[in-house]
Design an enzyme around this catalytic site. Structure first.
Site, PDB file in Angstrom:
ATOM      1  N   LYS A  53      -4.895   4.430   6.749  1.00 30.03           N
ATOM      2  CA  LYS A  53      -4.258   4.087   5.468  1.00 30.03           C
ATOM      3  C   LYS A  53      -4.787   4.925   4.302  1.00 30.03           C
ATOM      4  O   LYS A  53      -5.404   4.391   3.370  1.00 30.03           O
ATOM      5  CB  LYS A  53      -4.437   2.594   5.180  1.00 30.03           C
ATOM      6  CG  LYS A  53      -3.781   1.701   6.220  1.00 30.03           C
ATOM      7  CD  LYS A  53      -3.933   0.236   5.896  1.00 30.03           C
ATOM      8  CE  LYS A  53      -3.288  -0.631   6.954  1.00 30.03           C
ATOM      9  NZ  LYS A  53      -3.452  -2.071   6.680  1.00 30.03           N
ATOM     10  N   ASP A  89      -1.369 -10.954 -10.057  1.00 33.88           N
ATOM     11  CA  ASP A  89      -1.752 -10.833  -8.644  1.00 33.88           C
ATOM     12  C   ASP A  89      -2.582  -9.580  -8.379  1.00 33.88           C
ATOM     13  O   ASP A  89      -2.755  -9.181  -7.235  1.00 33.88           O
ATOM     14  CB  ASP A  89      -0.503 -10.827  -7.755  1.00 33.88           C
ATOM     15  CG  ASP A  89       0.481  -9.725  -8.134  1.00 33.88           C
ATOM     16  OD1 ASP A  89       0.165  -8.899  -9.024  1.00 33.88           O
ATOM     17  OD2 ASP A  89       1.577  -9.684  -7.531  1.00 33.88           O
TER      18      ASP A  89
END
Length: 234
Positions: free
Chosen positions: A161, A111
């Site tokens: 972020k 992933d």
């Protein structure tokens, strides 16, 4: 770089990506019109990796049908089948017959999307004779934007972020074949093999600070990766 084999751990259920993964295995979910596995295979191919083993379990027939023998992507694909969930460590152990004919090989989670130069991991392993594995490390990204204030309490900056000072496991490794002695028949490499190698000082890490890396663990990750990849790989 003298490594030509890789193993991609592609057998997970992808529960946090439901309902997308009810009928499509997580590694076949598309990002910018291309399945995660295809992004990974193309990335590995850039570094001379031509033989790729896919550790498959959940909805594996869909992966067989989509990728076949790998010839359309210019690589050779092999399939290590899990009849039951073995964990990441058990999945690597289960693929031993495909990998024990080379001195070392790449392992990556199914992933992960990245452009880190895996040649640096290989170089570190080649220069460290007593080391069994080298792990890619990336800065942890804050899940939230942060706010800074000055000494008078006025807001001075918003940072969306940012990367933090902590390092996290990027899910990309290079192992010598001796690693098979450390792997469980069933269990996660992160909880079994890696801590043991670290305790024996047989595990090294390489930090990648200025490269793209994202693990697709949620719908939000998928949406953000779709926005980012067009810029990173254009």
């Amino acid at each position: 770089m003298s490594v030509t084999k890789a193993l991609i751990l592609a057998g997970g259920y992808g529960k946090r990506l439901r309902p997308l993964t009810l009928e499509v295995p997580k590694p076949l979910i598309e990002v910018c019109g291309k399945p995660i596995l295809v992004w990974q295979i193309e990335w590995l191919k850039k570094f001379g990796v031509t033989d790729i083993v896919l550790a498959v379990g959940y909805l594996r027939t869909k992966i067989f049908e989509a990728l076949g023998d790998g010839s359309k992507l210019g690589v050779k694909l092999y399939y290590s089948v899990e009849e039951e969930s073995l964990g990441t460590g058990g999945a690597i152990k289960n693929a031993e017959k495909f990998l024990n004919d080379v001195d070392y090989f790449i392992v990556m989670n199914g992933d992960v999307l990245t452009n880190i130069p895996i040649s640096k991991l290989v170089e570190e392993l080649e220069n460290s004779n007593d080391v069994v594995g080298v792990i890619a490390l990336v800065p942890m990204r804050s899940p939230f934007g942060i706010v800074e204030i000055d000494e008078n309490g006025f807001v001075s900056k918003f940072i969306e972020k940012p990367s933090l000072s902590y390092l996290i496991n990027a899910g990309v490794y290079v192992f010598r074949k001796e690693v098979f002695k450390y792997l469980p028949e069933k269990g996660d490499v992160e909880k079994t093999t890696l801590p043991r190698l670290a305790n024996e000082r047989k595990l090294k890490g390489v930090i990648f600070r200025d490269y793209y890396w994202r693990s697709i663990d949620s719908i939000k990750d998928l949406e953000e990766a779709s926005r980012e990849l067009g810029e990173v790989f254009k």
